[in-house]
Scaffold this motif. Structure first.
Motif, PDB file in Angstrom:
ATOM      1  N   LEU A 101       0.937  -1.113   0.073  1.00 13.77           N
ATOM      2  CA  LEU A 101      -0.218  -0.020   0.073  1.00 13.77           C
ATOM      3  C   LEU A 101       0.855   1.253   0.004  1.00 13.77           C
ATOM      4  CD1 LEU A 101      -2.973  -0.919   2.440  1.00 13.77           C
ATOM      5  CD2 LEU A 101      -2.568  -1.302  -0.065  1.00 13.77           C
ATOM      6  N   TRP A 161      -9.876  -6.536   5.914  1.00 10.42           N
ATOM      7  CA  TRP A 161      -8.688  -5.716   4.959  1.00 10.42           C
ATOM      8  C   TRP A 161      -8.904  -6.095   3.418  1.00 10.42           C
ATOM      9  CZ3 TRP A 161      -4.061  -3.472   6.748  1.00 10.42           C
ATOM     10  CH2 TRP A 161      -3.744  -3.094   8.062  1.00 10.42           C
ATOM     11  N   PHE A 219     -11.553  -5.379   1.534  1.00 16.60           N
ATOM     12  CA  PHE A 219     -12.552  -4.390   0.912  1.00 16.60           C
ATOM     13  C   PHE A 219     -12.140  -3.100   0.640  1.00 16.60           C
ATOM     14  CE2 PHE A 219     -14.847  -7.747   3.655  1.00 16.60           C
ATOM     15  CZ  PHE A 219     -15.620  -8.323   2.491  1.00 16.60           C
ATOM     16  N   SER A 220     -10.909  -2.608   1.139  1.00 11.79           N
ATOM     17  CA  SER A 220     -10.483  -1.538   0.932  1.00 11.79           C
ATOM     18  C   SER A 220      -8.936  -1.331   1.205  1.00 11.79           C
ATOM     19  CB  SER A 220     -11.355  -0.521   1.444  1.00 11.79           C
ATOM     20  OG  SER A 220     -10.937   1.099   1.376  1.00 11.79           O
ATOM     21  N   THR A 221      -8.399  -0.531   0.541  1.00 14.11           N
ATOM     22  CA  THR A 221      -7.058   0.076   0.903  1.00 14.11           C
ATOM     23  C   THR A 221      -6.812   1.202   1.484  1.00 14.11           C
ATOM     24  OG1 THR A 221      -6.493   0.733  -1.431  1.00 14.11           O
ATOM     25  CG2 THR A 221      -6.178  -1.680  -1.022  1.00 14.11           C
ATOM     26  N   ASP A 222      -8.030   2.030   1.771  1.00 12.72           N
ATOM     27  CA  ASP A 222      -8.044   3.419   2.088  1.00 12.72           C
ATOM     28  C   ASP A 222      -7.486   3.616   3.397  1.00 12.72           C
ATOM     29  OD1 ASP A 222      -9.211   6.304   1.903  1.00 12.72           O
ATOM     30  OD2 ASP A 222     -10.090   5.544   3.465  1.00 12.72           O
ATOM     31  N   THR A 258      -7.919   5.758   5.753  1.00 10.18           N
ATOM     32  CA  THR A 258      -9.058   5.980   6.957  1.00 10.18           C
ATOM     33  C   THR A 258      -9.652   4.628   7.063  1.00 10.18           C
ATOM     34  OG1 THR A 258      -9.505   8.300   5.886  1.00 10.18           O
ATOM     35  CG2 THR A 258     -11.064   7.331   7.750  1.00 10.18           C
ATOM     36  N   TYR A 259      -9.876   4.159   6.320  1.00 14.26           N
ATOM     37  CA  TYR A 259     -10.776   2.651   6.479  1.00 14.26           C
ATOM     38  C   TYR A 259      -9.917   1.733   7.305  1.00 14.26           C
ATOM     39  CZ  TYR A 259     -12.664  -1.899   5.426  1.00 14.26           C
ATOM     40  OH  TYR A 259     -13.272  -3.086   5.168  1.00 14.26           O
ATOM     41  N   ILE A 260      -8.753   1.771   7.099  1.00 16.04           N
ATOM     42  CA  ILE A 260      -7.714   0.512   7.818  1.00 16.04           C
ATOM     43  C   ILE A 260      -7.706   1.070   9.224  1.00 16.04           C
ATOM     44  CG2 ILE A 260      -5.353  -0.051   7.941  1.00 16.04           C
ATOM     45  CD1 ILE A 260      -5.638  -0.782   5.186  1.00 16.04           C
ATOM     46  N   HIS A 265     -11.677 -11.591  -8.473  1.00 16.51           N
ATOM     47  CA  HIS A 265     -11.190 -10.216  -8.197  1.00 16.51           C
ATOM     48  C   HIS A 265      -9.757 -10.480  -7.934  1.00 16.51           C
ATOM     49  CE1 HIS A 265     -11.214  -6.230  -6.619  1.00 16.51           C
ATOM     50  NE2 HIS A 265     -10.117  -6.541  -5.671  1.00 16.51           N
TER      51      HIS A 265
END
Length: 480
Positions: free
Chosen positions: A256, A308, A310-313, A315-317, A388
């Motif tokens: 990331l 982990w 569903f998103s690499t953002d 803020t999400y982490i 995916h």
């Protein structure tokens, strides 16, 4: 050394407070950044797995050697000072050997980290024994509670400072200097810790013949006990957890491309939330028992690594880290407390050593399997019509880890028994009451209205975690 006032028990406990603070700085600014250091040196997934497993495995097994040495020498401070002093000195080759021999950099880090944990675990049994004699039972809860609080603050501050130092040196294109400064500060902190240990008094040490139970005899006595069911459960969970846990740092820093400041923020979030919620879990444990916490947090742990995917953002982490901090606080506390509940005091030291060793083997096997899978898994998830491709193959490790955690919880939680008499509480009520916890705003569990805090809880929380010793946690800076 003189027999003046600084040798009195009360002064020794003050020295132990200071020892704990400086040893915690080593943990926060040192242990937490060994894995990022290996990633900076281009360690492979297999090497990252070995780094997370081999030191803990050999360290846990080495406690049995430490107990034998202690029983022969009957001088606890000598054992503690030898282990802690060697642990401090390991920071020198840990930095310089990879710098001087870059072709073998990651392997050298693994070897030095193993030596570091060997030295720390060598001191652990003697430290537990010494503090058990120095701290009066009537004040044990309040003393260790305060000591744990100071240690947590020091570790958190050191973790944040480490992230800032590495972030700044990375921006100036001199990351080597960042690790040099960090590990030098950690070396100094550990040496200061050793100094305060040397100032403590040492009561006469006596070997307890009741504690001299052979390991095979212990297994024969307890093979069908609630304690062994608990050990099998935690060992299986650690196996599943460690398939993924060593690789979250690599995923953030390597895949990331998080900065060291972002990595520190994500790591520190989990530490902070654990610190803020541990007190509430402790009260909950006293009133409703540890099995309910093991069950509730056990069913939460499988879904943490899956989130982990569903998103690499960033803020999400961080939001995942907040949830994970709450769940990990309850799980780690209930594990510590359950040992005290299920084993008689005369066999507790042996039981803890067996528990640590079996879990260390599970950690080794899980991290090794994760490193092996990470070396050839495809980054593409193919479920027939659903396909995916992830940024790397590590999210698939997270998925495997989550599925295995869930299977282990479903199999073992029904077999565990609560050994204390506690108030009844349904799982629905448990979920509702836990949902009332807001650690950031300070709102407590509503169930604790009028509850009187029991000092015994403080003892249970911290007694199994001496200063400078890596947590399973642990010692991972990011627990998932």
């Amino acid at each position: 050394m003189s027999q003046s006032g600084h040798k009195e028990p009360q002064q020794s406990l003050s020295y132990s407070m200071r020892d704990g603070v400086f040893a915690s700085i080593q943990q926060g600014a040192g242990e937490s950044y060994i894995s990022p250091f290996a990633i900076f040196l281009n360690a492979s997934n297999t090497q990252i797995g070995l780094l997370a497993s081999l030191p803990l495995l050999f360290g846990a097994c080495f406690q049995f050697v430490s107990v034998e040495v202690l029983n022969r020498l009957q001088k606890r401070k000598k054992v503690i000072l030898l282990g802690a002093g060697l642990q401090a000195l390991v920071w020198i080759p840990l930095f310089w050997l990879p710098f001087l021999f870059p072709s073998y950099a990651a392997t050298l880090v693994i070897l030095c980290a193993t030596a570091y944990f060997l030295a720390g675990n060598f001191a652990t049994p003697a430290w537990n024994s010494l503090m058990g004699d120095l701290v009066p039972p009537a004040t044990r809860g309040s003393y260790f509670g305060l000591r744990s609080k100071y240690n947590s603050i020091a570790s958190f501050a050191a973790l944040c400072l480490g992230g800032v130092i590495l972030h700044y040196t990375e921006r100036t294109l001199h990351p080597w200097w960042g690790f040099f400064v960090l590990f030098s500060l950690v070396l100094i902190a550990r040496l200061i810790s050793v100094h305060y240990v040397s100032c403590m008094m040492e009561p006469e040490y006596r070997v307890d013949p009741n504690s001299n139970v052979r390991i095979l005899d212990f297994f024969r006595q307890h093979r069908h006990s609630n304690f062994m069911v608990f050990v099998y459960y935690t060992a299986g969970m650690h196996f599943a957890i460690m398939i993924a846990s060593p690789f979250f740092s690599a995923y953030m820093l390597r895949d990331l491309h998080f900065s060291y400041l972002q990595f520190m923020a994500a790591s520190a979030t989990t530490v902070l939330i654990q610190f803020l919620t541990m007190h509430y879990w402790g009260r909950f444990s006293d009133r409703f028992g540890n099995k309910r916490i093991l069950a509730f947090t056990g069913f939460g742990l499988p879904f943490l690594p899956m989130l982990w995917l569903f998103s690499t953002d960033f803020t999400y982490i961080v939001s995942i880290q907040i949830i994970g901090g709450m769940i990990w606080a309850g799980f780690s506390l209930s594990m510590s407390n359950f040992i005290f509940d299920t084993v008689v005091p005369q066999q507790r030291a042996k039981a803890v050593a067996i528990y640590n060793t079996m879990n260390a083997f599970a950690v080794f096997l899980g991290a090794s399997l994760g490193g092996w899978l990470g070396s050839f898994l495809s980054p593409t998830l193919n479920l027939g019509i659903l396909q995916h491709t992830f940024i790397s193959n590590l999210p698939l490790l997270f998925l495997v880890s989550g599925c295995l955690r869930l299977l282990w919880v479903l199999f073992f939680i029904p077999k565990l028994k609560e050994v204390r008499e506690v108030e009844s509480l349904s799982m629905q009520d448990l979920i509702f009451r836990v949902s009332q916890l807001r650690p950031i705003s300070g709102v407590k569990f509503d169930v604790f209205t009028g509850y009187q805090h029991n000092g015994e809880n403080g003892r249970r929380i911290v007694e199994a975690a001496p200063p400078g010793r890596a947590k399973e946690t642990a010692t991972q800076s990011v627990q998932k």
